[in-house]
Design an enzyme around this catalytic site. Structure first.
Site, mmCIF file in Angstrom:
data_model
loop_
_atom_site.group_PDB
_atom_site.id
_atom_site.type_symbol
_atom_site.label_atom_id
_atom_site.label_comp_id
_atom_site.label_asym_id
_atom_site.label_seq_id
_atom_site.Cartn_x
_atom_site.Cartn_y
_atom_site.Cartn_z
ATOM 1 N N SER A 76 -86.375 31.104 -60.652
ATOM 2 C CA SER A 76 -86.664 29.500 -60.986
ATOM 3 C C SER A 76 -87.368 29.205 -59.783
ATOM 4 O O SER A 76 -86.393 29.216 -58.911
ATOM 5 C CB SER A 76 -85.890 29.425 -62.000
ATOM 6 O OG SER A 76 -86.056 29.789 -63.291
HETATM 7 N N1 SAH Z 1 -82.153 32.175 -64.314
HETATM 8 C C1 SAH Z 1 -82.857 33.839 -63.580
HETATM 9 C C2 SAH Z 1 -84.437 34.177 -63.713
HETATM 10 C C3 SAH Z 1 -84.305 34.120 -64.869
HETATM 11 S S1 SAH Z 1 -86.119 34.418 -64.992
HETATM 12 C C4 SAH Z 1 -82.375 33.580 -61.934
HETATM 13 O O1 SAH Z 1 -81.733 32.888 -61.943
HETATM 14 O O2 SAH Z 1 -82.993 34.747 -61.104
HETATM 15 C C5 SAH Z 1 -85.755 34.921 -67.056
HETATM 16 C C6 SAH Z 1 -84.770 36.155 -67.092
HETATM 17 O O3 SAH Z 1 -84.223 36.956 -68.567
HETATM 18 C C7 SAH Z 1 -85.879 37.865 -66.795
HETATM 19 O O4 SAH Z 1 -84.792 38.585 -65.653
HETATM 20 C C8 SAH Z 1 -85.754 38.277 -68.422
HETATM 21 O O5 SAH Z 1 -85.439 39.630 -68.104
HETATM 22 C C9 SAH Z 1 -84.610 37.448 -69.010
HETATM 23 N N2 SAH Z 1 -84.501 37.579 -70.220
HETATM 24 C C10 SAH Z 1 -85.646 37.389 -70.868
HETATM 25 N N3 SAH Z 1 -85.156 37.778 -72.447
HETATM 26 C C11 SAH Z 1 -84.531 37.772 -72.288
HETATM 27 C C12 SAH Z 1 -83.606 37.972 -73.309
HETATM 28 N N4 SAH Z 1 -83.607 38.056 -75.261
HETATM 29 N N5 SAH Z 1 -82.026 38.602 -73.339
HETATM 30 C C13 SAH Z 1 -81.776 38.734 -71.772
HETATM 31 N N6 SAH Z 1 -82.324 38.344 -70.936
HETATM 32 C C14 SAH Z 1 -83.849 38.023 -71.164
#
Ligand code: SAH
Length: 227
Positions: A76
């Site tokens: 993000s």
């Molecule tokens: N917080 C992260 C960026 C988030 S991007 C950072 O600091 O880099 C969103 C992430 O959520 C992605 O990696 C995606 O694979 C994950 N995601 C999506 N659906 C999810 C779920 N149901 N449970 C856990 N992770 C999930």
């Protein structure tokens, strides 16, 4: 060795903090915050964001925008990381849950501010990479596991604070259930094609919740494990 030689990204990291200050001011009427807490800003000043981006992206790591981390996912924008962290209003002894570990950057920021952080990532290789990266950087209070975060982490519940970093279509009931009275949940809710509304949900001492809309945002979707 001077400080710059030890940390070649120190100047860029400082510039990132200035960008966050400016954006916080610009969005103050929507978010209700003209400034973020010094604790949160100091935490962002300590985490080496260039260690969390894909190889080759290091020099862009401190730009105020999302960056690719592989598997179609993104880390993000720093301003959003700062704002969401600030909205959790973490105490030093807090136990925190994050859904969507991605690169582990947000988890590291939480790890700087809270006692214990648990983070769940649905893409197995991303969970493994983030876990190894956080260990290499010395974040011993951050634990990552792979799985569908929609169900939360019941074995570690309840939590003082929960942050979801993927766009959900609704507020997962398990996350409300796993929040302590007095706790806060920060989550982007809404379909990806329109974008989401960043929500802060507070649970009072009696277990009742109150929801506040903070800002229009755009996150990759929270996907569901179909097995
Ligand atoms: N917080 C992260 C960026 C988030 S991007 C950072 O600091 O880099 C969103 C992430 O959520 C992605 O990696 C995606 O694979 C994950 N995601 C999506 N659906 C999810 C779920 N149901 N449970 C856990 N992770 C999930």
């Amino acid at each position: 060795m001077n400080a710059e030689a030890q940390d070649p990204y120190a100047v860029q990291r400082k510039a990132m903090l200035s960008d966050i200050v400016a954006l916080t001011r610009e969005t103050r009427f929507e978010t209700g915050r003209a400034a973020l807490s010094e604790r949160v800003m100091a935490a962002l000043g300590r985490v080496p964001r260039h260690r969390f981006v894909s190889p080759g992206e290091e020099r862009n790591a401190y730009d105020n925008r999302p960056l690719p981390i592989g598997h179609g996912q993104t880390i993000s924008q720093p301003f959003i990381v700062a704002l969401m962290t600030d909205l959790l209003d973490l105490k030093a002894d807090a136990k925190v849950l994050e859904i969507g570990t991605g690169s582990g950057y947000q988890a590291a920021v939480l790890g700087e501010l809270a006692r214990e952080v648990y983070s769940i990532e649905i893409i197995v290789p991303l969970a493994k990479e983030a876990s190894a990266r956080l260990a290499a950087l010395g974040y011993r209070n951050v634990t990552v596991r792979s799985g569908d975060g929609y169900a939360g982490w019941p074995e570690q519940a309840p939590f003082d604070a929960i942050m979801v970093t993927a766009g959900a279509l609704d507020v997962p009931p398990a996350l409300i259930a796993q929040l302590k009275p007095g706790g806060r949940l920060v989550i982007p809710v809404g379909p990806q094609w329109i974008g989401q509304e960043l929500l802060v949900i507070e649970k009072d001492a009696g277990g009742k919740t109150a929801t506040r809309k903070v800002l229009a945002v755009r996150f990759v979707p929270l996907v569901r494990d179909r097995q």
